[in-house]
Enzyme design. Structure first.
Site, short mmCIF file in Angstrom:
data_model
loop_
_atom_site.label_atom_id
_atom_site.label_comp_id
_atom_site.label_asym_id
_atom_site.label_seq_id
_atom_site.Cartn_x
_atom_site.Cartn_y
_atom_site.Cartn_z
N ARG A 64 11.12 -26.04 20.90
CA ARG A 64 11.41 -25.10 19.80
C ARG A 64 10.14 -24.57 19.17
O ARG A 64 10.02 -23.38 18.89
CB ARG A 64 12.23 -25.81 18.74
N ILE A 65 9.17 -25.46 18.92
CA ILE A 65 7.93 -25.03 18.27
C ILE A 65 7.08 -24.22 19.24
O ILE A 65 6.53 -23.17 18.87
CB ILE A 65 7.16 -26.26 17.72
N ARG A 80 7.25 -30.64 31.79
CA ARG A 80 7.58 -31.44 32.98
C ARG A 80 8.34 -30.65 34.04
O ARG A 80 8.08 -30.75 35.22
CB ARG A 80 8.34 -32.70 32.58
N SER A 81 9.30 -29.83 33.58
CA SER A 81 10.00 -29.00 34.57
C SER A 81 10.11 -27.57 34.03
O SER A 81 10.08 -27.35 32.82
CB SER A 81 11.39 -29.56 34.84
N ARG A 106 0.70 -34.17 18.38
CA ARG A 106 0.36 -35.54 18.04
C ARG A 106 -1.03 -35.85 18.57
O ARG A 106 -1.36 -35.44 19.70
CB ARG A 106 1.36 -36.52 18.69
N ASP A 123 -4.79 -30.36 13.86
CA ASP A 123 -4.01 -30.76 12.67
C ASP A 123 -3.63 -32.23 12.77
O ASP A 123 -3.11 -32.79 11.83
CB ASP A 123 -2.75 -29.89 12.56
N GLU A 159 -4.73 -41.29 12.37
CA GLU A 159 -4.73 -40.65 11.05
C GLU A 159 -4.63 -41.70 9.95
O GLU A 159 -3.92 -42.69 10.12
CB GLU A 159 -3.53 -39.69 10.96
N HIS A 176 -3.03 -32.98 8.93
CA HIS A 176 -1.63 -33.04 9.36
C HIS A 176 -0.70 -32.35 8.35
O HIS A 176 0.12 -33.00 7.70
CB HIS A 176 -1.20 -34.51 9.56
#
Ligand code: 8YV
Length: 312
Positions: free
Chosen positions: A154-155, A175-176, A232, A256, A261, A279
């Site tokens: 989505r992002i 991955r696919s 991440r 970010d 962290e 972040h």
């Protein structure tokens, strides 16, 4: 009727903590003198947990929650949850997807522009009075440059949409192949990095993507390439990233998120082609409110109907 009991693992905003406490009988785990001892003694009382992408709920904690039925998590990330264990025990989990897409994608574009055009470093240049003695060095153009996206969820898709406004050709790696996507698929991440001017990391964290961006990928991105990470810290081999930036083998980085962290490698503090953020991808008033509302809505939906609005 008595209010349903909820175990809250970590503190969220004061507004959220209050809203939760008004509706439910909340036990705040972080306020207990000895949280693990509290769980051992009281854990069996809880069917519902509220937590976040930061605090998660560990296997050790889950072992003290034999009657747990649902976890409502704040944030879209699910890396701090032992998903297999949750599945085996039939514990439902919800996150807060979609409501943060815009803000995280906006921030990714901000990091692309800031890192390439060195906005933060130019601002420091002005504040330090250096403009009085000379002009800022030339930087790198953004519009029309090639954008590689790692993870087209989505992002990632929201980032790709924004990139169209900058006339950036987009390709992605996951991955696919996503057959419904209009963007070119790169099965080989190194190949994508070699092609791209900007490589944006937008995939989930966790074991499956740990150090996906390694020294070889950074070398393929190269001395004029820029890495942006809004996902991440665990996805990037941070030691390899620091080395590549210090050696000039990588053109720049907009980050970010970090491996440990809030610790950020101090070796990067002096580099003008590196932007370091604490972040803050989803950190706007508007989005955080929507995320909070979605956690509460998921919790109430589970209590009312045994189903969450946005289960993982
Ligand atoms: C959160 C995030 O701010 O949604 C996520 O996964 O990383 C951020 O939006 C934070 O992790 C919530 O605890």
């Amino acid at each position: 009727m008595s209010k349903p009991q909820v175990l809250q693992i970590g503190a969220l905003s004061e507004r959220f903590n209050q809203a939760l406490a008004e509706r439910y009988e909340v036990s705040a785990l972080w306020q207990q003198a000895d949280p693990q001892q509290f769980l051992k003694e009281q854990g069996a009382a809880f069917e519902l947990v509220v937590s976040s992408a930061r605090f998660g709920c560990s296997a050790e904690q889950l072992a003290c929650l034999p009657n747990l039925r649902a976890i409502c998590s704040f944030g879209v990330g699910y890396d701090p949850y032992p998903l297999e264990l949750l599945r085996d025990r039939g514990i439902a989990i919800s996150t807060t997807p979609d409501v943060l897409n815009d803000c995280v994608a906006d921030l990714a574009m901000g990091l692309i522009i800031d890192t390439a055009r060195q906005l933060a470093a130019s601002d420091r240049f002005v504040r330090d009075g250096q403009w009085l003695t000379g002009n800022y060095p030339l930087t790198r153009k953004v519009s029309g440059k090639k954008l590689g996206i790692v993870g087209l969820g989505r992002i990632g898709q929201a980032i790709a949409q924004r990139a169209e406004g900058f006339a950036m050709p987009v390709r992605y790696h996951k991955r696919s192949e996503d057959l419904s996507s209009p963007y070119g698929y790169a099965a080989d991440l190194q190949e994508l990095a070699r092609w791209a001017d900007f490589l944006v990391v937008a995939c989930p964290g966790g074991a499956a993507t740990h150090h996906l961006i390694n020294a070889d990928v950074l070398a393929a991105l190269g001395a004029t390439g820029i890495l942006v990470n809004i996902a991440r810290g665990s996805v990037v081999d941070q030691a390899a990233l620091v080395t590549a930036l210090l050696d000039g083998a990588l053109g720049g980085a907009g980050l970010d998120v970090f491996e440990a962290e809030p610790a950020v490698p101090e070796a990067l503090f002096g580099l003008p082609n590196v932007v370091l953020l604490p972040h803050v991808g989803s950190g706007t008033h508007e989005t955080r409110l929507q995320m909070e509302e979605l956690v509460l809505a998921n919790l109430q939906a589970f209590i009312d109907k045994g189903e969450m609005l946005t289960p993982l």
